[in-house]
Design a protein around this motif. Sequence first.
Motif, PDB file in Angstrom:
ATOM      1  N   GLY A  14     -52.544  29.438 -37.983  1.00 26.86           N
ATOM      2  CA  GLY A  14     -51.518  28.886 -38.859  1.00 26.86           C
ATOM      3  C   GLY A  14     -50.808  29.909 -39.718  1.00 26.86           C
ATOM      4  N   GLN A  15     -51.164  31.193 -39.592  1.00 27.86           N
ATOM      5  CA  GLN A  15     -50.487  32.210 -40.389  1.00 27.86           C
ATOM      6  C   GLN A  15     -49.442  32.928 -39.551  1.00 27.86           C
ATOM      7  N   ASP A  16     -48.385  33.344 -40.202  1.00 28.06           N
ATOM      8  CA  ASP A  16     -47.297  34.058 -39.525  1.00 28.06           C
ATOM      9  C   ASP A  16     -47.659  35.537 -39.443  1.00 28.06           C
ATOM     10  N   THR A  17     -48.326  35.917 -38.351  1.00 29.82           N
ATOM     11  CA  THR A  17     -48.900  37.253 -38.223  1.00 29.82           C
ATOM     12  C   THR A  17     -48.183  38.153 -37.234  1.00 29.82           C
ATOM     13  N   HIS A  18     -47.265  37.612 -36.427  1.00 28.07           N
ATOM     14  CA  HIS A  18     -46.661  38.397 -35.354  1.00 28.07           C
ATOM     15  C   HIS A  18     -45.148  38.221 -35.268  1.00 28.07           C
ATOM     16  N   LEU A  19     -44.542  39.130 -34.525  1.00 28.32           N
ATOM     17  CA  LEU A  19     -43.111  39.118 -34.222  1.00 28.32           C
ATOM     18  C   LEU A  19     -42.943  39.258 -32.717  1.00 28.32           C
ATOM     19  N   VAL A  20     -41.806  38.853 -32.216  1.00 32.07           N
ATOM     20  CA  VAL A  20     -41.405  39.189 -30.853  1.00 32.07           C
ATOM     21  C   VAL A  20     -40.239  40.157 -31.008  1.00 32.07           C
ATOM     22  N   LEU A  21     -40.409  41.349 -30.446  1.00 37.02           N
ATOM     23  CA  LEU A  21     -39.374  42.370 -30.510  1.00 37.02           C
ATOM     24  C   LEU A  21     -38.662  42.464 -29.172  1.00 37.02           C
ATOM     25  N   GLU A  22     -37.414  42.934 -29.207  1.00 40.63           N
ATOM     26  CA  GLU A  22     -36.640  43.159 -27.988  1.00 40.63           C
ATOM     27  C   GLU A  22     -35.951  44.512 -28.094  1.00 40.63           C
ATOM     28  N   ASN A  23     -35.924  45.240 -26.977  1.00 39.43           N
ATOM     29  CA  ASN A  23     -35.199  46.509 -26.971  1.00 39.43           C
ATOM     30  C   ASN A  23     -33.882  46.358 -26.209  1.00 39.43           C
ATOM     31  N   ALA A  24     -33.131  47.437 -26.104  1.00 44.79           N
ATOM     32  CA  ALA A  24     -31.816  47.393 -25.475  1.00 44.79           C
ATOM     33  C   ALA A  24     -31.880  47.043 -23.984  1.00 44.79           C
ATOM     34  N   ARG A  25     -33.038  47.235 -23.364  1.00 48.26           N
ATOM     35  CA  ARG A  25     -33.198  46.910 -21.940  1.00 48.26           C
ATOM     36  C   ARG A  25     -33.621  45.462 -21.732  1.00 48.26           C
ATOM     37  N   GLY A  26     -33.767  44.721 -22.822  1.00 48.95           N
ATOM     38  CA  GLY A  26     -34.176  43.325 -22.726  1.00 48.95           C
ATOM     39  C   GLY A  26     -35.676  43.136 -22.603  1.00 48.95           C
ATOM     40  N   GLN A  27     -36.438  44.191 -22.777  1.00 52.56           N
ATOM     41  CA  GLN A  27     -37.892  44.095 -22.730  1.00 52.56           C
ATOM     42  C   GLN A  27     -38.395  43.490 -24.033  1.00 52.56           C
ATOM     43  N   LEU A  28     -39.432  42.677 -23.930  1.00 52.38           N
ATOM     44  CA  LEU A  28     -40.020  42.035 -25.098  1.00 52.38           C
ATOM     45  C   LEU A  28     -41.373  42.640 -25.417  1.00 52.38           C
ATOM     46  N   SER A  29     -41.740  42.582 -26.683  1.00 49.09           N
ATOM     47  CA  SER A  29     -43.038  43.060 -27.124  1.00 49.09           C
ATOM     48  C   SER A  29     -43.578  42.127 -28.193  1.00 49.09           C
ATOM     49  N   LEU A  30     -44.848  41.759 -28.055  1.00 47.49           N
ATOM     50  CA  LEU A  30     -45.554  41.009 -29.090  1.00 47.49           C
ATOM     51  C   LEU A  30     -46.035  42.035 -30.099  1.00 47.49           C
ATOM     52  N   TRP A  31     -45.663  41.878 -31.359  1.00 48.10           N
ATOM     53  CA  TRP A  31     -45.867  42.926 -32.355  1.00 48.10           C
ATOM     54  C   TRP A  31     -46.465  42.349 -33.633  1.00 48.10           C
TER      55      TRP A  31
END
Length: 62
Positions: A14-31
């Motif tokens: 229930g805590q907001d602990t992560h982000l989803v990032l995107e780079n210029a190539r459209g790749q995603l990362s759980l951060w």
Amino acid sequence: MTLQSGPFDPGAEGQDTHLVLENARGQLSLWPAWRAVPQGWSVLFGPASHEACAGRVGARRR
């Protein structure tokens, strides 16, 4: 016990602990939200729970 979660620790439910990032190539990362966003990446989603962010990354793969 540490003061900060590890980079892949889902954190407390229930805590907001992560982000989803995107780079210029459209790749995603759980951060982890507590870490600085690296150069070349931008926040696509979050901060939100690990589950919500992982779902967002998974939905993009389909």
